[in-house]
Design a protein around this motif. Structure first.
Motif, mmCIF file in Angstrom:
data_model
loop_
_atom_site.group_PDB
_atom_site.id
_atom_site.type_symbol
_atom_site.label_atom_id
_atom_site.label_comp_id
_atom_site.label_asym_id
_atom_site.label_seq_id
_atom_site.Cartn_x
_atom_site.Cartn_y
_atom_site.Cartn_z
ATOM 1 N N GLN A 91 0.829 -1.185 0.000
ATOM 2 C CA GLN A 91 0.000 0.000 0.000
ATOM 3 C C GLN A 91 0.875 1.251 0.000
ATOM 4 N N LEU A 92 0.308 2.352 -0.464
ATOM 5 C CA LEU A 92 1.060 3.595 -0.497
ATOM 6 C C LEU A 92 1.397 4.051 0.911
ATOM 7 N N ILE A 93 0.460 3.890 1.848
ATOM 8 C CA ILE A 93 0.669 4.283 3.242
ATOM 9 C C ILE A 93 0.342 3.089 4.127
ATOM 10 N N GLU A 94 1.275 2.720 5.011
ATOM 11 C CA GLU A 94 1.090 1.595 5.910
ATOM 12 C C GLU A 94 1.162 2.091 7.362
ATOM 13 N N ASN A 95 0.198 1.684 8.164
ATOM 14 C CA ASN A 95 0.203 1.982 9.588
ATOM 15 C C ASN A 95 0.715 0.751 10.329
ATOM 16 N N GLN A 96 1.967 0.802 10.758
ATOM 17 C CA GLN A 96 2.552 -0.284 11.518
ATOM 18 C C GLN A 96 2.484 0.015 13.008
ATOM 19 N N ILE A 97 2.922 -0.956 13.809
ATOM 20 C CA ILE A 97 2.739 -0.830 15.256
ATOM 21 C C ILE A 97 3.456 0.399 15.812
ATOM 22 N N LEU A 139 4.557 5.011 10.990
ATOM 23 C CA LEU A 139 3.794 5.158 9.752
ATOM 24 C C LEU A 139 4.787 5.140 8.597
ATOM 25 N N VAL A 140 4.488 4.368 7.564
ATOM 26 C CA VAL A 140 5.404 4.202 6.435
ATOM 27 C C VAL A 140 4.736 4.709 5.164
ATOM 28 N N TYR A 141 5.426 5.610 4.470
ATOM 29 C CA TYR A 141 4.982 6.104 3.168
ATOM 30 C C TYR A 141 5.898 5.496 2.108
ATOM 31 N N ASN A 142 5.360 4.611 1.262
ATOM 32 C CA ASN A 142 6.137 3.935 0.221
ATOM 33 C C ASN A 142 6.252 4.848 -0.992
ATOM 34 N N ALA A 143 7.311 5.637 -1.000
ATOM 35 C CA ALA A 143 7.480 6.645 -2.050
ATOM 36 C C ALA A 143 7.669 6.025 -3.420
ATOM 37 N N ASP A 144 8.268 4.826 -3.485
ATOM 38 C CA ASP A 144 8.498 4.224 -4.793
ATOM 39 C C ASP A 144 7.217 3.735 -5.446
ATOM 40 N N LYS A 145 6.082 3.726 -4.709
ATOM 41 C CA LYS A 145 4.798 3.342 -5.272
ATOM 42 C C LYS A 145 4.015 4.540 -5.788
ATOM 43 N N ASP A 146 4.537 5.748 -5.588
ATOM 44 C CA ASP A 146 3.847 6.969 -6.012
ATOM 45 C C ASP A 146 4.532 7.501 -7.264
ATOM 46 N N ILE A 147 3.869 7.366 -8.408
ATOM 47 C CA ILE A 147 4.485 7.765 -9.672
ATOM 48 C C ILE A 147 4.604 9.279 -9.797
ATOM 49 N N THR A 148 3.952 10.035 -8.930
ATOM 50 C CA THR A 148 4.024 11.501 -9.012
ATOM 51 C C THR A 148 5.298 12.046 -8.402
ATOM 52 N N VAL A 188 8.748 14.967 -1.626
ATOM 53 C CA VAL A 188 8.233 13.690 -1.125
ATOM 54 C C VAL A 188 7.635 13.865 0.269
ATOM 55 N N LEU A 189 8.322 14.594 1.140
ATOM 56 C CA LEU A 189 7.852 14.771 2.515
ATOM 57 C C LEU A 189 6.528 15.523 2.576
ATOM 58 N N ARG A 190 6.257 16.362 1.596
ATOM 59 C CA ARG A 190 4.982 17.081 1.575
ATOM 60 C C ARG A 190 3.789 16.142 1.414
ATOM 61 N N LYS A 191 4.030 14.921 0.934
ATOM 62 C CA LYS A 191 2.954 13.949 0.732
ATOM 63 C C LYS A 191 2.828 12.964 1.887
ATOM 64 N N VAL A 192 3.694 13.069 2.873
ATOM 65 C CA VAL A 192 3.685 12.124 3.986
ATOM 66 C C VAL A 192 2.717 12.616 5.061
ATOM 67 N N PRO A 193 1.770 11.796 5.500
ATOM 68 C CA PRO A 193 0.849 12.211 6.570
ATOM 69 C C PRO A 193 1.612 12.603 7.836
ATOM 70 N N MET A 194 1.082 13.610 8.547
ATOM 71 C CA MET A 194 1.624 14.124 9.809
ATOM 72 C C MET A 194 2.855 15.015 9.625
ATOM 73 N N VAL A 195 3.400 15.100 8.401
ATOM 74 C CA VAL A 195 4.586 15.921 8.151
ATOM 75 C C VAL A 195 4.166 17.167 7.376
ATOM 76 N N GLN A 196 4.621 18.328 7.849
ATOM 77 C CA GLN A 196 4.353 19.587 7.160
ATOM 78 C C GLN A 196 5.671 20.190 6.683
ATOM 79 N N LYS A 240 11.263 4.706 0.697
ATOM 80 C CA LYS A 240 10.158 4.937 1.617
ATOM 81 C C LYS A 240 10.568 5.933 2.690
ATOM 82 N N VAL A 241 9.574 6.464 3.366
ATOM 83 C CA VAL A 241 9.783 7.395 4.478
ATOM 84 C C VAL A 241 9.042 6.858 5.697
ATOM 85 N N GLU A 242 9.764 6.705 6.809
ATOM 86 C CA GLU A 242 9.178 6.218 8.049
ATOM 87 C C GLU A 242 9.003 7.379 9.021
ATOM 88 N N VAL A 243 7.817 7.517 9.577
ATOM 89 C CA VAL A 243 7.520 8.560 10.551
ATOM 90 C C VAL A 243 7.300 7.887 11.902
#
Length: 410
Positions: A136-142, A145-154, A163-171, A216-219
Motif C-alpha cells: 500500500q502507499l501508506i502503511e500503519n505499523q505498530i 507510519l510508512v509512506y512507500n514513495a516508490d509506489k507513487d508515480i508523481t 516527497v515529505l509534503r505527501k507524507v501524513p503528519m509531516v508539514q 520509503k519514508v518512516e515517521v
C-alpha cells in the motif's frame, strides 16, 4: 314415435362426440412410456456418486432433451421418453465423463436399465500459481507510519522535500522547513543513521536528495529504545533505494526553473557478490527582492528603500561499495562529500524628512554575506540477517564532519 326420435338422436350425437378433440389435462403434451434408469458408482471405491448430472440426447445431437441428477444412492431415472434412438451422458466434478450411445426405445422395449455405471476418478494437477501482493502507499505499523514513495508515480523529478509534503503528519513550508506534530524539533535520519547532510540545514539537505532515490519514508512519533530521540517531536527516517541488479545501469535527471534548478545522476554496477554505485548531482537557486518601508513619528518621517539578491549552490557526490560474504552476511562501505554555498547581497537607502515634503539622505546600508563549507560522511557496516522477520545484527562505524563558515560585511 318416441323410440324413433331417441334412436335418431343417438345416431346424430355419438358420431359427433367421437370427432371432437379431448380437452382433459389442460392441453398437456402426451405422456410417453419410455424410461431409462441406472446407478452411478465410483469405479475405485464402489460407493454411490451423489448429485452426478445425467443428460439425455437424441442420437447424434449435442443439445440435451432432458436431464436429472442422481440421488443419495447414486440412482437416477429418466421418464416420459418417446420412441427413438438416444444417448446418455454422465458428468461429475473430479470424474471422467461417461457416454452411453445407441439406446433404443421401442413399443416392445420401452424401459431400459443401464444397471451400474462406474465413473473413473480423474486426477487434475494444477499449474504453479504465483500470488503477488502490492504494498500500500501508506502503511500503519505498530510503531511507525510508512509512506512507500516508490509506489507513487508523481514523485518523479522532485527532491526529498517534495516527497515529505505527501507524507501524513509531516508539514513542509515554502522554505523547506519540516514540522512534525506541530514542532520543528525533528530528528531526520537517512537509512536509519544520522548524517552530516542534515547537520547544517535540514531544508537545504532535502534539496540534495532526489525523489527517485527514495524508497520509503518512516515517521516515528514515539521512538523506542532503538532510537536516540533526544527529546525531539519525532523521527523521520528516509530510506533510499538499493540496487540489486546484475550488470550496469545509470540515469540522469535534470530540472530547470526561473528560481531553482537541479541535476541528479547515478551509475551502478554489480557482478556476482560485489557491487558499486556512484551518485552525483547538485542544485542551485536564486532570488531577488525589493524593500520599501516608511516609518513616521510626531516629528519626522523615515523612508527606507532598497533591493537584495539571494543565491545558493550545492554539489554532492557519493560512492558505495558492498560485498555479500554469504547469503545472510553483507559488508558495505560508503563515502559522501558535499559542498554548500549561500550568498546574500543587499543595499538599503535611508532618507528622512521633518516636514513630510523634503527628504534628506541620511545613510545607506550595504551588506553582503556568504556561508559555505565542506561536509563528509564515511561509514562501514556489517549486517547479519536471520530467518526470523525483522531480526538482524548490525555493526556500524561512522565518521562525519560538517564545516561551515559565515562571512558578513556591512
Amino acid at each position: 314415435m318416441r323410440i324413433y326420435c331417441f334412436l335418431f338422436l343417438l345416431l346424430f350425437v355419438f358420431p359427433a362426440a367421437a370427432q371432437m378433440p379431448s380437452f382433459s389435462g389442460g392441453g398437456q403434451s402426451k405422456i410417453y412410456d419410455g424410461k431409462i434408469s441406472g446407478r452411478v458408482l465410483d469405479a475405485s471405491t464402489g460407493k454411490p456418486v451423489e448429485f452426478a448430472t445425467i443428460a439425455l440426447f437424441e442420437l447424434g445431437s449435442v443439445k440435451p432433451l432432458d436431464g436429472t441428477v442422481t440421488d443419495e444412492k447414486g440412482q437416477f431415472r429418466l421418464k416420459n421418453i418417446r420412441k427413438g434412438m438416444y444417448s446418455v451422458g454422465i458428468t461429475f466434478l473430479g470424474y471422467s465423463e461417461y457416454r452411453k450411445d445407441s439406446i433404443e426405445i421401442t413399443d416392445r422395449k420401452f424401459s431400459i436399465d443401464l444397471e451400474d455405471i462406474r465413473l473413473d476418478p480423474r486426477a487434475t494437477t494444477l499449474k504453479e500459481a504465483t500470488v503477488t501482493g502490492e504494498k500500500q502507499l501508506i502503511e500503519n505499523q505498530i510503531d511507525k507510519l510508512v509512506y512507500n514513495a516508490d509506489k507513487d508515480i508523481t514523485n518523479k523529478g522532485g527532491n526529498a522535500g517534495d516527497v515529505l509534503r505527501k507524507v501524513p503528519m509531516v508539514q513542509v513550508d515554502l522554505d523547506g522547513n519540516i514540522m512534525l506534530q506541530g514542532t520543528q524539533n525533528v530528528k531526520v535520519l537517512i537509512n536509519n543513521k544520522p548524517s552530516s547532510l542534515t547537520a547544517g540545514s535540514v531544508a537545504d539537505a532535502m534539496k540534495m536528495i532526489p525523489a527517485d532515490e527514495i524508497s520509503k519514508v518512516e515517521v516515528i512519533t514515539s521512538p523506542g529504545a532503538k532510537y536516540d530521540a533526544e527529546g525531539t517531536g519525532g523521527i523521520i527516517n528516509i530510506i533510499t533505494k538499493k540496487s540489486n541488479i546484475k550488470g550496469g545501469s545509470g540515469m540522469i535527471n535534470a530540472g530547470a526553473g526561473t528560481r531553482s534548478s537541479n541535476l541528479f545522476g547515478n551509475a551502478s554496477f554489480r557482478k556476482d557478490r560485489f557491487g558499486t554505485a556512484l551518485s552525483f548531482g547538485g542544485f542551485g537557486y536564486t532570488g531577488k527582492g525589493d524593500l520599501t518601508t516608511t516609518r513616521t513619528t510626531v516629528y519626522s518621517t523615515l523612508l527606507q528603500s532598497g533591493s537584495n539578491k539571494n543565491s545558493g549552490f550545492g554539489p554532492f557526490g557519493q560512492l558505495t561499495l558492498d560485498y555479500d560474504i554469504n547469503s545472510k552476511t553483507n559488508l558495505s562501505a560508503s563515502g559522501k562529500l558535499r559542498n554548500f554555498t549561500f550568498k546574500s547581497d543587499g543595499l538599503t537607502g535611508n532618507r528622512i524628512s521633518f516636514d513630510g515634503i523634503r527628504f534628506f539622505d541620511l545613510y545607506s546600508n550595504d551588506y553582503n554575506t556568504k556561508t559555505g563549507g565542506m561536509s563528509y560522511d564515511a561509514n562501514i557496516d556489517l549486517k547479519r540477517t536471520f530467518l526470523r522477520k525483522d531480526q538482524e545484527l548490525t555493526f556500524s562505524t561512522q565518521l562525519t564532519n560538517s564545516h561551515r563558515d559565515t562571512d558578513y560585511n556591512i
